[in-house]
Design a protein around this motif. Structure first.
Motif, PDB file in Angstrom:
ATOM      1  N   LEU A 338      -2.807  -1.040   7.208  1.00 42.99           N
ATOM      2  CA  LEU A 338      -1.898  -0.011   6.707  1.00 42.99           C
ATOM      3  C   LEU A 338      -0.874  -0.604   5.752  1.00 42.99           C
ATOM      4  O   LEU A 338      -0.359  -1.701   5.989  1.00 42.99           O
ATOM      5  CB  LEU A 338      -1.131   0.636   7.863  1.00 42.99           C
ATOM      6  CG  LEU A 338      -1.809   1.709   8.723  1.00 42.99           C
ATOM      7  CD1 LEU A 338      -0.856   2.120   9.837  1.00 42.99           C
ATOM      8  CD2 LEU A 338      -2.196   2.907   7.887  1.00 42.99           C
ATOM      9  N   MET A 343       0.597   5.198   6.084  1.00 48.44           N
ATOM     10  CA  MET A 343       0.826   5.711   7.438  1.00 48.44           C
ATOM     11  C   MET A 343       0.833   7.236   7.449  1.00 48.44           C
ATOM     12  O   MET A 343       0.224   7.869   8.325  1.00 48.44           O
ATOM     13  CB  MET A 343       2.162   5.171   7.949  1.00 48.44           C
ATOM     14  CG  MET A 343       2.750   5.880   9.137  1.00 48.44           C
ATOM     15  SD  MET A 343       4.465   5.359   9.440  1.00 48.44           S
ATOM     16  CE  MET A 343       5.282   6.000   7.954  1.00 48.44           C
ATOM     17  N   GLN A 346      -2.709   8.661   7.059  1.00 45.49           N
ATOM     18  CA  GLN A 346      -3.542   8.576   8.253  1.00 45.49           C
ATOM     19  C   GLN A 346      -3.125   9.601   9.309  1.00 45.49           C
ATOM     20  O   GLN A 346      -3.970  10.192   9.979  1.00 45.49           O
ATOM     21  CB  GLN A 346      -3.504   7.159   8.828  1.00 45.49           C
ATOM     22  CG  GLN A 346      -4.280   6.156   7.990  1.00 45.49           C
ATOM     23  CD  GLN A 346      -4.828   5.012   8.829  1.00 45.49           C
ATOM     24  OE1 GLN A 346      -4.735   5.007  10.037  1.00 45.49           O
ATOM     25  NE2 GLN A 346      -5.422   4.033   8.165  1.00 45.49           N
TER      26      GLN A 346
END
Length: 558
Positions: A338, A343, A346
């Motif tokens: 990541l 972030m 996702q």
């Protein structure tokens, strides 16, 4: 205080766009556009730098189109002009999908190109007026994004890129007002959140004036990211504000009911980390933080449904010494690593999130940041192993319809003029000019001298040696950083530091002569003067005499 806004709109499909350069004009450092027929003159003679960046206001109108209706709302009164500009933006008959590009370009050009001598400074010095103007900066940002997001599918990539520019200019305006009127700012009434987080100046939406007013999930965009984050930010085609984004989750103990705040963020060294949030420490360490909440209740419920369990998973991996690693390739589809803004991508791609949203599930970001097209930028991307033409930049959250800005916090480390804000403004100007002008438009390519190439190799060699690696890299460069990334970051930082020192000298001289800091456009003009002087010393021998050339040797010149 700014009024609360709640924009919500369908997500548009991205479309291609190229970067537009700002129109440069001698004008005001706010959305205060001087009336072309009633523009006050300077009391001091213009320098050669000022003359080069100055054009007539009528030329601005010619280059951006007929924006007479916007110009008519402008006066020398900062508060009045901001208020009238906000009214203009909120009027659906004046600020429309058809006029948005024109108006955003005009606002951006005039925000960056002005001289505070043309503003009614005496009124701003009176109690309450400077702080009211600063609050209106946030109100204008909110009004603009609410109107743009309300265009739905008509909110295009081109409009979003222009809003990136305006957003950056408004943040510079807020910095300038704080620097110029710090005593008045410190004496102004403060929102409740200021008691929870002292030594920080807040521009805050009335609905979010207390930390307890924030939803269970919100996001923080800062300008004080890592060296890697600053590099990512500056090699994008639009140098947006913010080099790091983190997530805050408020959680309640099911037994005791005790409330705690948790911070989740992807960092180049340790990877994705989860830790208790200390608001005082977090907001005081960052020069500028911008707080965003989901733009509607449905999005909020979706984040609240997935974030606690996801953070729990990340924390368990972290405690086992197997934290989610940092994604140096910036590949948004990488499921094993990541980077900070990935972030958000996702989380919004999780089945549980989509189940909450149903058929209206959005994709983040609506408009991914594009990498610059220059050879200088291509060199760095190749060293990083990046093969895409776009990425998810931290600043993408600022123009995305799924989020809205509700507060800006500026650290005030002491009773005097906040030197950290000054430093942040100077570095932002340096990075912007290097990447958005010299590399992109003037054919420069960043390189390292043999000395710094050797230094980079040395760092690579010792970084895993116990104690030695920590002493050399601790807190500066993560041990996990790939060699190609380390090399470009070292070169970038070295060049930026040298140029920063020269700009700082020029700014100090300017402040002595004018009694104020340079505006962003004046910094850009000063940097061009510095570049030309250094280039003149360098070119005769392509290296010059030792000590004469400051930074030209760090670039391959066109």
């Amino acid at each position: 205080m700014p009024r609360p806004l709640d924009p919500s709109a369908p997500r548009p499909s991205p479309s291609a766009s190229d970067e537009r350069q700002p129109v440069e004009v001698k004008a005001l450092p706010t959305s205060l556009v001087p009336n072309p027929v009633d523009q006050p003159g300077h009391t001091q003679a213009w320098s050669s730098v000022e003359r080069r960046v100055s054009v007539r206001a009528t030329d601005v109108l010619r280059r951006v189109g007929d924006a007479t209706s916007l110009v008519k709302v402008i006066t020398r009164d900062v508060e009045e002009s901001l208020r009238l500009t906000i009214d203009y933006v909120n009027d659906p008959a004046r600020f429309t999908q058809d006029t948005a590009l024109r108006d955003l370009r005009l606002i951006y050009s005039l925000l960056l190109s002005a001289s505070p001598e043309q503003v009614d400074l005496d009124k701003l010095k009176l109690p309450g007026h400077a702080s009211a103007a600063i609050e209106q900066v946030l109100d204008l940002q909110q009004s603009l994004t609410a109107r743009l997001h309300g265009f739905g599918a008509g909110y295009s990539r081109e409009i979003a890129d222009e809003m990136r520019n305006v957003d950056r200019a408004l943040q510079h305006l807020g910095d300038t007002l704080v620097l110029l009127f710090l005593p008045q700012v410190n004496e102004a009434p403060k929102p409740p959140i200021a008691a929870q987080v002292p030594n920080v100046h807040w521009q805050v939406d009335l609905s979010y004036a207390n930390l307890n007013d924030y939803p269970d999930t919100f996001f923080v965009l800062t300008d004080e990211g890592t060296e890697v984050g600053n590099t990512i930010k500056t090699i994008m085609s639009v140098n947006a504000m913010g080099s790091h984004v983190a997530m805050v989750s408020r959680q309640r103990d099911p037994v005791t009911g005790k409330v705690s705040y948790w911070l989740g963020e992807a960092l180049p060294g340790p990877g994705f980390t989860v830790k208790p949030l200390d608001p005082k420490q977090w907001f005081q360490k960052n020069v500028r933080s911008m707080l965003f909440v989901p733009s509607n209740e449905k999005l909020q419920r979706a984040f609240d449904a997935v974030v606690p369990d996801w953070l729990k998973m990340a924390k368990e991996r972290q405690d086992k010494g197997d934290a989610i690693p940092y994604n140096f390739t910036l590949n948004p589809d990488d499921r094993e690593a990541l980077f900070c803004s990935q972030m958000i991508r996702q989380l919004m791609a999780m089945p549980a999130f989509k189940a909450q949203m149903g058929t209206s599930a959005p994709m983040f970001p609506a408009f991914p940041s594009q990498f610059q097209s220059s050879q200088g930028t291509h060199d760095m991307l190749s060293a990083w192993g990046i093969k895409r033409d776009h990425a998810i930049a931290p600043g993408d959250i600022a123009i995305d319809p799924s989020f809205r800005l509700v507060a800006t916090a500026r650290s005030l480390p002491g009773p005097n003029v906040p030197k950290d804000i000054r430093k942040g403004r100077l570095y932002a100007s340096v990075y912007s000019v290097i990447f958005n002008d010299w590399l992109q438009n003037k054919g420069y390519r960043l390189r390292m001298s043999r000395i710094y190439q050797a230094a980079t190799l040395a760092l690579l060699g010792v970084r895993h040696i116990p104690l030695v690696g920590d002493a050399l890299l601790g807190g500066v460069m993560p041990k996990s950083i790939p060699s190609g990334v380390l090399g470009t970051v070292v070169a970038m930082r070295r060049a930026a530091d040298l140029i920063y020192k020269e700009l700082e000298k020029a700014n100090n001289v300017f402040a002595t002569q004018h009694g104020r800091e340079m505006t962003f456009n004046e910094m850009r003009a000063a940097l061009e003067e510095i570049r030309l002087q250094d280039l003149e010393r360098y070119r005769p021998t392509h290296g010059g005499q030792r000590g004469e050339v400051i930074f030209s040797h760090l670039f391959t010149l066109p």
